[in-house]
Design a protein around this motif. Sequence first.
Motif, PDB file in Angstrom:
ATOM      1  N   ASP A  21       1.090  -3.650  -0.591  1.00  0.00           N
ATOM      2  CA  ASP A  21       1.870  -4.765  -0.051  1.00  0.00           C
ATOM      3  C   ASP A  21       1.423  -6.051  -0.729  1.00  0.00           C
ATOM      4  O   ASP A  21       0.340  -6.563  -0.434  1.00  0.00           O
ATOM      5  CB  ASP A  21       1.644  -4.862   1.463  1.00  0.00           C
ATOM      6  N   PRO A  22       2.212  -6.608  -1.656  1.00  0.00           N
ATOM      7  CA  PRO A  22       1.798  -7.814  -2.365  1.00  0.00           C
ATOM      8  C   PRO A  22       1.575  -9.013  -1.439  1.00  0.00           C
ATOM      9  O   PRO A  22       0.771  -9.894  -1.738  1.00  0.00           O
ATOM     10  CB  PRO A  22       2.965  -8.089  -3.331  1.00  0.00           C
ATOM     11  N   ALA A  23       2.272  -9.031  -0.307  1.00  0.00           N
ATOM     12  CA  ALA A  23       2.182 -10.182   0.591  1.00  0.00           C
ATOM     13  C   ALA A  23       0.813 -10.291   1.244  1.00  0.00           C
ATOM     14  O   ALA A  23       0.289 -11.396   1.441  1.00  0.00           O
ATOM     15  CB  ALA A  23       3.272 -10.099   1.654  1.00  0.00           C
ATOM     16  N   THR A  24       0.225  -9.150   1.604  1.00  0.00           N
ATOM     17  CA  THR A  24      -1.048  -9.160   2.334  1.00  0.00           C
ATOM     18  C   THR A  24      -2.193  -8.550   1.541  1.00  0.00           C
ATOM     19  O   THR A  24      -3.345  -8.597   1.989  1.00  0.00           O
ATOM     20  CB  THR A  24      -0.913  -8.367   3.641  1.00  0.00           C
ATOM     21  N   LYS A  25      -1.879  -7.939   0.394  1.00  0.00           N
ATOM     22  CA  LYS A  25      -2.844  -7.240  -0.462  1.00  0.00           C
ATOM     23  C   LYS A  25      -3.325  -5.915   0.141  1.00  0.00           C
ATOM     24  O   LYS A  25      -4.248  -5.293  -0.396  1.00  0.00           O
ATOM     25  CB  LYS A  25      -4.069  -8.113  -0.795  1.00  0.00           C
ATOM     26  N   ALA A  26      -2.730  -5.495   1.252  1.00  0.00           N
ATOM     27  CA  ALA A  26      -3.088  -4.195   1.825  1.00  0.00           C
ATOM     28  C   ALA A  26      -2.619  -3.073   0.905  1.00  0.00           C
ATOM     29  O   ALA A  26      -1.549  -3.162   0.282  1.00  0.00           O
ATOM     30  CB  ALA A  26      -2.468  -4.025   3.208  1.00  0.00           C
ATOM     31  N   THR A  27      -3.414  -2.029   0.821  1.00  0.00           N
ATOM     32  CA  THR A  27      -3.089  -0.883  -0.034  1.00  0.00           C
ATOM     33  C   THR A  27      -3.441   0.404   0.688  1.00  0.00           C
ATOM     34  O   THR A  27      -4.566   0.552   1.183  1.00  0.00           O
ATOM     35  CB  THR A  27      -3.873  -0.930  -1.354  1.00  0.00           C
ATOM     36  N   ALA A  28      -2.500   1.331   0.727  1.00  0.00           N
ATOM     37  CA  ALA A  28      -2.746   2.641   1.334  1.00  0.00           C
ATOM     38  C   ALA A  28      -2.681   3.725   0.276  1.00  0.00           C
ATOM     39  O   ALA A  28      -1.851   3.673  -0.644  1.00  0.00           O
ATOM     40  CB  ALA A  28      -1.726   2.935   2.431  1.00  0.00           C
ATOM     41  N   SER A  29      -3.564   4.693   0.422  1.00  0.00           N
ATOM     42  CA  SER A  29      -3.461   5.938  -0.330  1.00  0.00           C
ATOM     43  C   SER A  29      -2.808   6.966   0.578  1.00  0.00           C
ATOM     44  O   SER A  29      -3.233   7.134   1.727  1.00  0.00           O
ATOM     45  CB  SER A  29      -4.854   6.418  -0.754  1.00  0.00           C
ATOM     46  N   VAL A  30      -1.772   7.605   0.084  1.00  0.00           N
ATOM     47  CA  VAL A  30      -1.165   8.689   0.863  1.00  0.00           C
ATOM     48  C   VAL A  30      -1.880   9.974   0.491  1.00  0.00           C
ATOM     49  O   VAL A  30      -1.785  10.461  -0.634  1.00  0.00           O
ATOM     50  CB  VAL A  30       0.342   8.800   0.595  1.00  0.00           C
ATOM     51  N   ASP A  31      -2.652  10.491   1.463  1.00  0.00           N
ATOM     52  CA  ASP A  31      -3.588  11.587   1.245  1.00  0.00           C
ATOM     53  C   ASP A  31      -4.696  11.138   0.280  1.00  0.00           C
ATOM     54  O   ASP A  31      -4.649  10.043  -0.302  1.00  0.00           O
ATOM     55  CB  ASP A  31      -2.890  12.860   0.756  1.00  0.00           C
ATOM     56  N   ALA A  32      -5.690  11.991   0.144  1.00  0.00           N
ATOM     57  CA  ALA A  32      -6.831  11.687  -0.722  1.00  0.00           C
ATOM     58  C   ALA A  32      -7.359  12.985  -1.305  1.00  0.00           C
ATOM     59  O   ALA A  32      -8.399  13.497  -0.896  1.00  0.00           O
ATOM     60  CB  ALA A  32      -7.922  10.974   0.080  1.00  0.00           C
ATOM     61  N   ALA A  41      -7.371   4.265 -10.145  1.00  0.00           N
ATOM     62  CA  ALA A  41      -6.050   3.636 -10.010  1.00  0.00           C
ATOM     63  C   ALA A  41      -6.166   2.289  -9.305  1.00  0.00           C
ATOM     64  O   ALA A  41      -5.515   1.307  -9.696  1.00  0.00           O
ATOM     65  CB  ALA A  41      -5.109   4.559  -9.246  1.00  0.00           C
ATOM     66  N   LEU A  42      -7.003   2.213  -8.283  1.00  0.00           N
ATOM     67  CA  LEU A  42      -7.228   0.949  -7.588  1.00  0.00           C
ATOM     68  C   LEU A  42      -7.830  -0.096  -8.527  1.00  0.00           C
ATOM     69  O   LEU A  42      -7.405  -1.258  -8.540  1.00  0.00           O
ATOM     70  CB  LEU A  42      -8.159   1.171  -6.392  1.00  0.00           C
ATOM     71  N   GLU A  43      -8.797   0.333  -9.320  1.00  0.00           N
ATOM     72  CA  GLU A  43      -9.461  -0.614 -10.232  1.00  0.00           C
ATOM     73  C   GLU A  43      -8.514  -1.090 -11.334  1.00  0.00           C
ATOM     74  O   GLU A  43      -8.568  -2.258 -11.745  1.00  0.00           O
ATOM     75  CB  GLU A  43     -10.714   0.033 -10.812  1.00  0.00           C
ATOM     76  N   ARG A  44      -7.647  -0.206 -11.813  1.00  0.00           N
ATOM     77  CA  ARG A  44      -6.656  -0.611 -12.825  1.00  0.00           C
ATOM     78  C   ARG A  44      -5.769  -1.736 -12.296  1.00  0.00           C
ATOM     79  O   ARG A  44      -5.401  -2.650 -13.031  1.00  0.00           O
ATOM     80  CB  ARG A  44      -5.777   0.582 -13.219  1.00  0.00           C
ATOM     81  N   GLU A  45      -5.393  -1.611 -11.029  1.00  0.00           N
ATOM     82  CA  GLU A  45      -4.464  -2.585 -10.442  1.00  0.00           C
ATOM     83  C   GLU A  45      -5.161  -3.800  -9.846  1.00  0.00           C
ATOM     84  O   GLU A  45      -4.504  -4.804  -9.545  1.00  0.00           O
ATOM     85  CB  GLU A  45      -3.636  -1.892  -9.336  1.00  0.00           C
ATOM     86  N   GLY A  46      -6.478  -3.709  -9.627  1.00  0.00           N
ATOM     87  CA  GLY A  46      -7.175  -4.785  -8.950  1.00  0.00           C
ATOM     88  C   GLY A  46      -6.896  -4.806  -7.460  1.00  0.00           C
ATOM     89  O   GLY A  46      -6.922  -5.868  -6.821  1.00  0.00           O
ATOM     90  N   TRP A  47      -6.643  -3.636  -6.894  1.00  0.00           N
ATOM     91  CA  TRP A  47      -6.325  -3.506  -5.473  1.00  0.00           C
ATOM     92  C   TRP A  47      -7.546  -2.989  -4.713  1.00  0.00           C
ATOM     93  O   TRP A  47      -8.422  -2.335  -5.287  1.00  0.00           O
ATOM     94  CB  TRP A  47      -5.176  -2.539  -5.249  1.00  0.00           C
ATOM     95  N   THR A  48      -7.578  -3.265  -3.408  1.00  0.00           N
ATOM     96  CA  THR A  48      -8.623  -2.757  -2.526  1.00  0.00           C
ATOM     97  C   THR A  48      -7.999  -1.838  -1.492  1.00  0.00           C
ATOM     98  O   THR A  48      -6.993  -2.193  -0.857  1.00  0.00           O
ATOM     99  CB  THR A  48      -9.357  -3.910  -1.817  1.00  0.00           C
ATOM    100  N   ASP A  97       5.541   7.330  15.867  1.00  0.00           N
ATOM    101  CA  ASP A  97       4.600   6.217  15.761  1.00  0.00           C
ATOM    102  C   ASP A  97       4.913   5.399  14.515  1.00  0.00           C
ATOM    103  O   ASP A  97       5.418   5.936  13.515  1.00  0.00           O
ATOM    104  CB  ASP A  97       3.153   6.731  15.656  1.00  0.00           C
ATOM    105  N   VAL A  98       4.612   4.120  14.556  1.00  0.00           N
ATOM    106  CA  VAL A  98       4.804   3.237  13.399  1.00  0.00           C
ATOM    107  C   VAL A  98       3.445   2.680  12.992  1.00  0.00           C
ATOM    108  O   VAL A  98       2.724   2.110  13.820  1.00  0.00           O
ATOM    109  CB  VAL A  98       5.787   2.100  13.710  1.00  0.00           C
ATOM    110  N   ILE A  99       3.091   2.869  11.738  1.00  0.00           N
ATOM    111  CA  ILE A  99       1.813   2.425  11.191  1.00  0.00           C
ATOM    112  C   ILE A  99       2.049   1.219  10.296  1.00  0.00           C
ATOM    113  O   ILE A  99       2.957   1.227   9.458  1.00  0.00           O
ATOM    114  CB  ILE A  99       1.154   3.559  10.365  1.00  0.00           C
ATOM    115  N   LYS A 100       1.225   0.197  10.461  1.00  0.00           N
ATOM    116  CA  LYS A 100       1.321  -0.985   9.609  1.00  0.00           C
ATOM    117  C   LYS A 100       0.334  -0.886   8.455  1.00  0.00           C
ATOM    118  O   LYS A 100      -0.853  -0.628   8.664  1.00  0.00           O
ATOM    119  CB  LYS A 100       1.034  -2.251  10.417  1.00  0.00           C
ATOM    120  N   VAL A 101       0.825  -1.086   7.262  1.00  0.00           N
ATOM    121  CA  VAL A 101      -0.010  -1.261   6.076  1.00  0.00           C
ATOM    122  C   VAL A 101       0.278  -2.677   5.591  1.00  0.00           C
ATOM    123  O   VAL A 101       1.251  -2.911   4.876  1.00  0.00           O
ATOM    124  CB  VAL A 101       0.306  -0.219   4.994  1.00  0.00           C
TER     125      VAL A 101
END
Length: 255
Positions: A21-32, A41-48, A97-101
């Motif tokens: 989510d560019p607005a909040t910088k939140a990032t989810a991995s779907v499964d792991a 992949a996170l480091e390439r993008e600079g995401w947390t 259920d609704v999950i917020k990312v």
Amino acid sequence: MAAEIRTFTCLTDNFGYLIHDPATKATASVDAPEAGPIIRALEREGWTLTDILITHHHGDHVGGVAELKQRYGCRVVAPHDKSTKIANVDLRVVNADVIKVGSLLARVVETPGHTLDHVSYVFDAEKVVFAADTLFSIGCGRVFEGNYPMMWDSLLKLRALPDDFRLYCGHEYTASNVKFALTVEPDNPALKARAEEVARLRAENKPTVPTLLGDEKKANVFLRADEPSVAARLHMKGADPAQIFGELRERKNKS
């Protein structure tokens, strides 16, 4: 700002997905499936990493959870069935259920069959569904814990989503799925077109997902078990669609 999605390979044929989510910088991995490719992949993008959205308990979907949780302190969201062994779960979810990312909203759809605890995550605003091992491009998951009527019902839930939704699935199985589907519907024009596309993508070492649900509805034989032409091809005219689906899945198991 629109959500950003990154697709990459984990293990041998699992897909890894990050939704950001560019607005909040939140990032989810779907499964792991495993931690290394997700971290890279996170480091390439600079995401947390802020969240992990788990679809089911199989080891090739949860193997990286503990390491990622330790590294990022991220929230781990998992299906409600506590009898399954998923480490470090913070939140259990059930159907609807609704999950917020960040500001993104993921709707939980229970899709049992492959496993009894399987859920899919639907991002309605983004027109995206992460279906893991319930629905593949031109295929579906093996039915390990549920039964065929249960799995057929789960596929119908996903089929009911709009045609312009993009499907992200758990594995790169599309080429083998196409090979099987052509044994059932060799004259299906949508399937033949998809077969050509998949051959080209794989030759270029590119992923075959995402794919549009509208295209899957035309070409994926497992979503077409209630089509009279499929029943006729299997010599099962008039049979219940769940039975026809079961016959298709049994044939695929042996292919």
